[in-house]
Design a protein around this motif. Structure first.
Motif, PDB file in Angstrom:
ATOM      1  N   TRP A   1      -3.531 -10.138   5.526  1.00 13.15           N
ATOM      2  CA  TRP A   1      -3.974  -8.778   5.215  1.00 13.15           C
ATOM      3  C   TRP A   1      -4.557  -8.095   6.448  1.00 13.15           C
ATOM      4  CZ3 TRP A   1      -1.044  -9.254   1.581  1.00 13.15           C
ATOM      5  CH2 TRP A   1      -1.189 -10.122   0.514  1.00 13.15           C
ATOM      6  N   LYS A   2      -5.297  -8.852   7.260  1.00 14.92           N
ATOM      7  CA  LYS A   2      -5.871  -8.269   8.482  1.00 14.92           C
ATOM      8  C   LYS A   2      -4.778  -7.865   9.469  1.00 14.92           C
ATOM      9  CE  LYS A   2     -10.474 -10.322   8.426  1.00 14.92           C
ATOM     10  NZ  LYS A   2     -11.428 -11.212   9.077  1.00 14.92           N
ATOM     11  N   LYS A   3      -3.751  -8.714   9.590  1.00 18.05           N
ATOM     12  CA  LYS A   3      -2.637  -8.393  10.495  1.00 18.05           C
ATOM     13  C   LYS A   3      -1.880  -7.162  10.008  1.00 18.05           C
ATOM     14  CE  LYS A   3      -2.038 -13.076  12.200  1.00 18.05           C
ATOM     15  NZ  LYS A   3      -1.240 -14.303  12.135  1.00 18.05           N
ATOM     16  N   MET A   4      -1.716  -7.047   8.692  1.00 16.12           N
ATOM     17  CA  MET A   4      -1.049  -5.865   8.135  1.00 16.12           C
ATOM     18  C   MET A   4      -1.848  -4.606   8.437  1.00 16.12           C
ATOM     19  SD  MET A   4       0.346  -7.206   4.433  1.00 16.12           S
ATOM     20  CE  MET A   4       0.813  -5.568   3.892  1.00 16.12           C
TER      21      MET A   4
ATOM     22  N   SER B   1      -6.551  -0.239   4.482  1.00 16.60           N
ATOM     23  CA  SER B   1      -6.407  -1.678   4.262  1.00 16.60           C
ATOM     24  C   SER B   1      -5.541  -1.947   3.045  1.00 16.60           C
ATOM     25  CB  SER B   1      -7.771  -2.329   4.037  1.00 16.60           C
ATOM     26  OG  SER B   1      -8.547  -2.245   5.195  1.00 16.60           O
ATOM     27  N   PRO B   2      -4.677  -2.965   3.137  1.00 23.18           N
ATOM     28  CA  PRO B   2      -3.824  -3.287   1.988  1.00 23.18           C
ATOM     29  C   PRO B   2      -4.601  -3.894   0.815  1.00 23.18           C
ATOM     30  CG  PRO B   2      -3.463  -4.860   3.739  1.00 23.18           C
ATOM     31  CD  PRO B   2      -4.383  -3.812   4.283  1.00 23.18           C
ATOM     32  N   VAL B   3      -5.744  -4.510   1.111  1.00 25.82           N
ATOM     33  CA  VAL B   3      -6.594  -5.109   0.073  1.00 25.82           C
ATOM     34  C   VAL B   3      -8.061  -4.854   0.426  1.00 25.82           C
ATOM     35  CG1 VAL B   3      -4.969  -6.915  -0.653  1.00 25.82           C
ATOM     36  CG2 VAL B   3      -6.512  -7.362   1.222  1.00 25.82           C
ATOM     37  N   ASP B   4      -8.900  -4.822  -0.587  1.00 22.79           N
ATOM     38  CA  ASP B   4     -10.309  -4.508  -0.377  1.00 22.79           C
ATOM     39  C   ASP B   4     -11.047  -5.530   0.484  1.00 22.79           C
ATOM     40  OD1 ASP B   4     -10.187  -2.157  -1.818  1.00 22.79           O
ATOM     41  OD2 ASP B   4     -10.767  -3.124  -3.706  1.00 22.79           O
ATOM     42  N   CYS B   5     -10.648  -6.784   0.410  1.00 23.71           N
ATOM     43  CA  CYS B   5     -11.425  -7.820   1.096  1.00 23.71           C
ATOM     44  C   CYS B   5     -11.370  -7.711   2.627  1.00 23.71           C
ATOM     45  CB  CYS B   5     -11.012  -9.209   0.624  1.00 23.71           C
ATOM     46  SG  CYS B   5      -9.288  -9.624   0.943  1.00 23.71           S
ATOM     47  N   VAL B   6     -10.400  -6.962   3.153  1.00 28.02           N
ATOM     48  CA  VAL B   6     -10.357  -6.766   4.605  1.00 28.02           C
ATOM     49  C   VAL B   6     -11.557  -5.930   5.041  1.00 28.02           C
ATOM     50  CG1 VAL B   6      -9.067  -5.716   6.509  1.00 28.02           C
ATOM     51  CG2 VAL B   6      -7.859  -7.029   4.771  1.00 28.02           C
ATOM     52  N   ASP B   7     -11.906  -4.926   4.242  1.00 29.65           N
ATOM     53  CA  ASP B   7     -13.031  -4.060   4.552  1.00 29.65           C
ATOM     54  C   ASP B   7     -14.347  -4.589   3.993  1.00 29.65           C
ATOM     55  OD1 ASP B   7     -11.415  -2.176   5.842  1.00 29.65           O
ATOM     56  OD2 ASP B   7     -10.910  -1.230   3.937  1.00 29.65           O
TER      57      ASP B   7
ATOM     58  N   MET C   1       0.837  -1.181   0.000  1.00 32.05           N
ATOM     59  CA  MET C   1       0.000   0.000   0.000  1.00 32.05           C
ATOM     60  C   MET C   1       0.880   1.242   0.000  1.00 32.05           C
ATOM     61  SD  MET C   1      -2.409   1.416   2.961  1.00 32.05           S
ATOM     62  CE  MET C   1      -3.179   2.922   2.497  1.00 32.05           C
ATOM     63  N   LYS C   2       0.512   2.202  -0.802  1.00 29.84           N
ATOM     64  CA  LYS C   2       1.235   3.462  -0.861  1.00 29.84           C
ATOM     65  C   LYS C   2       0.310   4.594  -0.436  1.00 29.84           C
ATOM     66  CE  LYS C   2       4.815   2.902  -4.259  1.00 29.84           C
ATOM     67  NZ  LYS C   2       5.413   3.474  -5.449  1.00 29.84           N
ATOM     68  N   ILE C   3       0.873   5.514   0.318  1.00 32.92           N
ATOM     69  CA  ILE C   3       0.150   6.726   0.680  1.00 32.92           C
ATOM     70  C   ILE C   3       0.416   7.721  -0.452  1.00 32.92           C
ATOM     71  CG2 ILE C   3      -0.076   8.591   2.365  1.00 32.92           C
ATOM     72  CD1 ILE C   3      -0.891   5.864   3.478  1.00 32.92           C
ATOM     73  N   SER C   4      -0.639   8.313  -0.984  1.00 33.05           N
ATOM     74  CA  SER C   4      -0.508   9.241  -2.107  1.00 33.05           C
ATOM     75  C   SER C   4       0.055  10.588  -1.632  1.00 33.05           C
ATOM     76  CB  SER C   4      -1.871   9.455  -2.763  1.00 33.05           C
ATOM     77  OG  SER C   4      -2.703  10.225  -1.909  1.00 33.05           O
ATOM     78  N   THR C   5       0.349  11.453  -2.612  1.00 31.38           N
ATOM     79  CA  THR C   5       0.813  12.794  -2.252  1.00 31.38           C
ATOM     80  C   THR C   5      -0.262  13.536  -1.469  1.00 31.38           C
ATOM     81  OG1 THR C   5       0.078  13.645  -4.394  1.00 31.38           O
ATOM     82  CG2 THR C   5       2.416  13.079  -4.178  1.00 31.38           C
ATOM     83  N   LYS C   6      -1.518  13.232  -1.731  1.00 31.51           N
ATOM     84  CA  LYS C   6      -2.606  13.871  -0.990  1.00 31.51           C
ATOM     85  C   LYS C   6      -2.470  13.577   0.510  1.00 31.51           C
ATOM     86  CE  LYS C   6      -7.591  14.451  -1.341  1.00 31.51           C
ATOM     87  NZ  LYS C   6      -8.814  14.000  -2.009  1.00 31.51           N
ATOM     88  N   GLY C   7      -2.208  12.342   0.858  1.00 30.24           N
ATOM     89  CA  GLY C   7      -2.025  11.969   2.257  1.00 30.24           C
ATOM     90  C   GLY C   7      -0.752  12.551   2.854  1.00 30.24           C
ATOM     91  N   ARG C   8       0.337  12.478   2.107  1.00 31.62           N
ATOM     92  CA  ARG C   8       1.624  12.990   2.599  1.00 31.62           C
ATOM     93  C   ARG C   8       1.581  14.509   2.768  1.00 31.62           C
ATOM     94  NH1 ARG C   8       3.676   9.944  -1.742  1.00 31.62           N
ATOM     95  NH2 ARG C   8       4.804  11.771  -2.503  1.00 31.62           N
ATOM     96  N   TYR C   9       1.050  15.205   1.766  1.00 35.23           N
ATOM     97  CA  TYR C   9       0.957  16.661   1.858  1.00 35.23           C
ATOM     98  C   TYR C   9      -0.069  17.076   2.905  1.00 35.23           C
ATOM     99  CZ  TYR C   9       3.706  17.105  -2.477  1.00 35.23           C
ATOM    100  OH  TYR C   9       4.687  17.059  -3.430  1.00 35.23           O
TER     101      TYR C   9
END
Length: 136
Positions: free
Chosen positions: A110-113, A88-94, A1-9
């Protein structure tokens, strides 16, 4: 999972507001200059933060933005979820409606991550970032 510039900024924007929390409102132009981020881009980022109630805007000559809560009471996780959505790293967690969720062995990974990431970002506040900023 990557945080976008929107999140970082968004974190940087909120840090600027937190650093000036006791000083009153701060103009977006000032934040843009301080953080070396486009004012136009900050306008896009500040809107969801204002709508969520974390930031309040004031119009006029002395207008600008201010945090609605003390920096110690705003977690990095709260900011990221407003700007990025689920962490969440993947959609199925949510979305447990996946037909394979009962037999999927990777789901526990994925849940542990997600739990580990939530634990980190929910236990760091803007106040913590201020302390780190001042230490540097």
């Amino acid at each position: 999972m990557k945080i976008s510039t929107k999140g970082r900024y968004g974190i940087r924007l909120m840090l600027s507001l937190a650093l000036h929390y006791e000083s009153g409102t701060m103009a977006l132009k000032t934040i843009a200059k301080e953080q070396d981020i486009s004012e136009k881009y900050l306008e896009q980022i500040i809107n969801p933060l204002t709508k969520s109630g974390l930031v309040k805007s004031f119009r006029g000559a002395q207008g600008g933005y201010i945090l609605t809560k003390h920096p110690n009471d705003i977690s990095i996780g709260e900011i990221l979820r407003i700007l990025e959505g689920s962490l969440s790293p993947v959609d199925c967690v949510d979305n447990p409606m996946c037909p394979n969720s009962d037999s999927c062995v990777s789901l526990s990974v994925w849940k542990k991550m997600k739990d580990a990431l939530d634990d980190v970002v929910d236990n760091i506040s803007l106040g913590d970032l201020i302390a780190e900023y001042k230490a540097k």
